[in-house]
Write an enzyme that holds these catalytic residues in place. Sequence first.
Site, PDB file in Angstrom:
ATOM      1  N   HIS A 192      -6.833  -6.226  -0.974  1.00  0.00           N
ATOM      2  CA  HIS A 192      -5.303  -6.153  -1.268  1.00  0.00           C
ATOM      3  C   HIS A 192      -4.449  -5.606  -0.088  1.00  0.00           C
ATOM      4  CE1 HIS A 192      -1.807  -5.493  -4.176  1.00  0.00           C
ATOM      5  NE2 HIS A 192      -1.099  -5.695  -3.005  1.00  0.00           N
ATOM      6  N   ASP A 243      -3.389  -2.018  -1.169  1.00  0.00           N
ATOM      7  CA  ASP A 243      -2.208  -2.503  -1.063  1.00  0.00           C
ATOM      8  C   ASP A 243      -1.300  -2.064   0.227  1.00  0.00           C
ATOM      9  OD1 ASP A 243       0.181  -3.919  -1.707  1.00  0.00           O
ATOM     10  OD2 ASP A 243       0.689  -2.504  -3.292  1.00  0.00           O
ATOM     11  N   HIS A 292       5.968  -0.234   6.204  1.00  0.00           N
ATOM     12  CA  HIS A 292       7.084  -0.415   6.438  1.00  0.00           C
ATOM     13  C   HIS A 292       7.559   0.618   7.520  1.00  0.00           C
ATOM     14  CE1 HIS A 292       7.999  -2.773   2.874  1.00  0.00           C
ATOM     15  NE2 HIS A 292       7.209  -1.749   2.300  1.00  0.00           N
TER      16      HIS A 292
HETATM   17  O1  DOR Z   1       4.261  -1.311  -2.834  1.00  0.00           O
HETATM   18  C1  DOR Z   1       4.378  -2.579  -2.394  1.00  0.00           C
HETATM   19  N1  DOR Z   1       4.699  -3.045  -1.203  1.00  0.00           N
HETATM   20  N2  DOR Z   1       4.000  -3.535  -3.506  1.00  0.00           N
HETATM   21  C2  DOR Z   1       3.818  -4.762  -3.318  1.00  0.00           C
HETATM   22  O2  DOR Z   1       3.378  -5.326  -4.192  1.00  0.00           O
HETATM   23  C3  DOR Z   1       4.299  -5.170  -2.028  1.00  0.00           C
HETATM   24  C4  DOR Z   1       4.373  -4.361  -1.151  1.00  0.00           C
HETATM   25  C5  DOR Z   1       5.153  -4.827   0.190  1.00  0.00           C
HETATM   26  O3  DOR Z   1       4.917  -5.998   0.586  1.00  0.00           O
HETATM   27  O4  DOR Z   1       5.904  -3.885   0.772  1.00  0.00           O
HETATM   28 ZN    ZN Z   2       0.810  -5.730  -2.634  1.00  0.00          ZN
END
Ligand code: DOR
Ligand code: ZN
Length: 487
Positions: free
Chosen positions: A76, A325, A329
Amino acid sequence: MRSLDEAINAGQSGADGGRWVIRGGRLLSADAEPVVVDLVIDGERVAAVEPAGTADAGPVFDAAGLDIAPGAIDLHVHLRDPGQTHKETVETGTAAAAAGGTTLVCDMPSTQPQVTTVDRYVAKRDAWTGRAAVDYALWAGGTDPDQLRGMAAAGAVGVKIYMATSPGFDQLYSPDDTAVRRVLRVSAELGWAVSVHAGDQAASDAHRAELIRAGRRTPADVLAVTRGPGNLAGLRSVLTAATDLRQPVHLAHLSAYGTAALDEFVRARAEFPRLTAESCFPALSEEEDLPRLGVYALPTVFSAAARDRFVDAIADGTIDAIATDHAPHTRDEKDPGRHDAWAAPPGYPALETSLPLAYDALLAGRLDPRRFVDALAGAPARILGLARKGRIAPGCDADLVLLDPAGSWRVDESTMHSLVGWSPLHGRELRGRLVATYLRGRSIARGGDIMYPGGGQFVRRSTGRAVAAGGPGSTEKVPGAAERRSS
Ligand code: DOR
Ligand code: ZN
């Protein structure tokens, strides 16, 4: 005998063809106690595992005192390429993977454009060619049965179902139980993996709106929704659908939803054992890190009690896999959340620290070596149906890490590879040190340095049929294991 440094410096390489030996390292595996061995590599594959000091097959490199484990497989990740390459690219994200001991990443379909059609799938797959430092598999998205079938044929390892939506995820959205079940039925036919981002959008929206009306906007308020009744209801409904249809389902980022979600999963799995789940390795504390990092720690932080529950669940095999995950950002995107937590997108970079965190736990006695290997590599390979990945055994790809149990290091975001240039673990001291990462026999990273970018290959399922989720230490054979369909 040559030093391991020589092996790494030479970029000792499967591409060069020959046989060579890693001598005297302690092999960690999912189905046996750690044992000191000689590992014989032939080209891109593991040729043999022999008693220590006995292998004689070409150059011999000294790994005395080091642990050898399969490279991690991350089910992930969000590498943002194409579409959001100001956050991460194939090059930077896979460099972070290689530097952290992950040799295969499985990228989510939430890149832009969203991967909901065969054309988009193929375009993304082809655009990654020759750019990745580690091997990669790609999830498909969307709900159109014909497109899903086409993406499976184009090599998708599985489908990601989104029961929640947000900007950039709208086309991936399965808005109700009917849509979810439609995707599960197609998946039963295809025998691929199904990963689910569980949720109930309407319920979560209502919860959020209620908090905003009450003037609530702290990271704890955002967490209350993430762990709230909406996501738990979504979780229950997909677990019921999977159980009704007898379709294996893998739960994405279970750790984000808190311990109540873990309880739901445990209950459902007692009825249908082919359900699986992932968690990041718990690292961020609600008591200490959340006040300090704020939205930079969202969405996954752990109270002391939750941390113990999740670590125990990983350690005893209740949670099958460690997955990050990895959701980078930029600081500019996160910063507005300092004043209004709803304004920051959720997620943080985690690829480069995933295996090191688990190794730290191993050295602390919190995770036994079998579970370390199975949670990071064995289980993900079974879930994705990758016969030659996730284990160190004759015929498997020589994807491996060498780890120094006597070493230690401090996480330093200024030297890390993710494009966003920050890590919520910055400053953390970890036991153990990753010495080198090998991909199909070639040294791709040494310590923090990338030795060989661009050698990663696209990987597809080894078989068109679903692979039963084995428990810890499963040695289940995958039909067609001898045949590599791609890469
Ligand atoms: O915290 C998350 N960020 N969960 C997700 O499922 C998407 C992801 C993102 O794309 O930033
Ligand atoms: Zn995710």
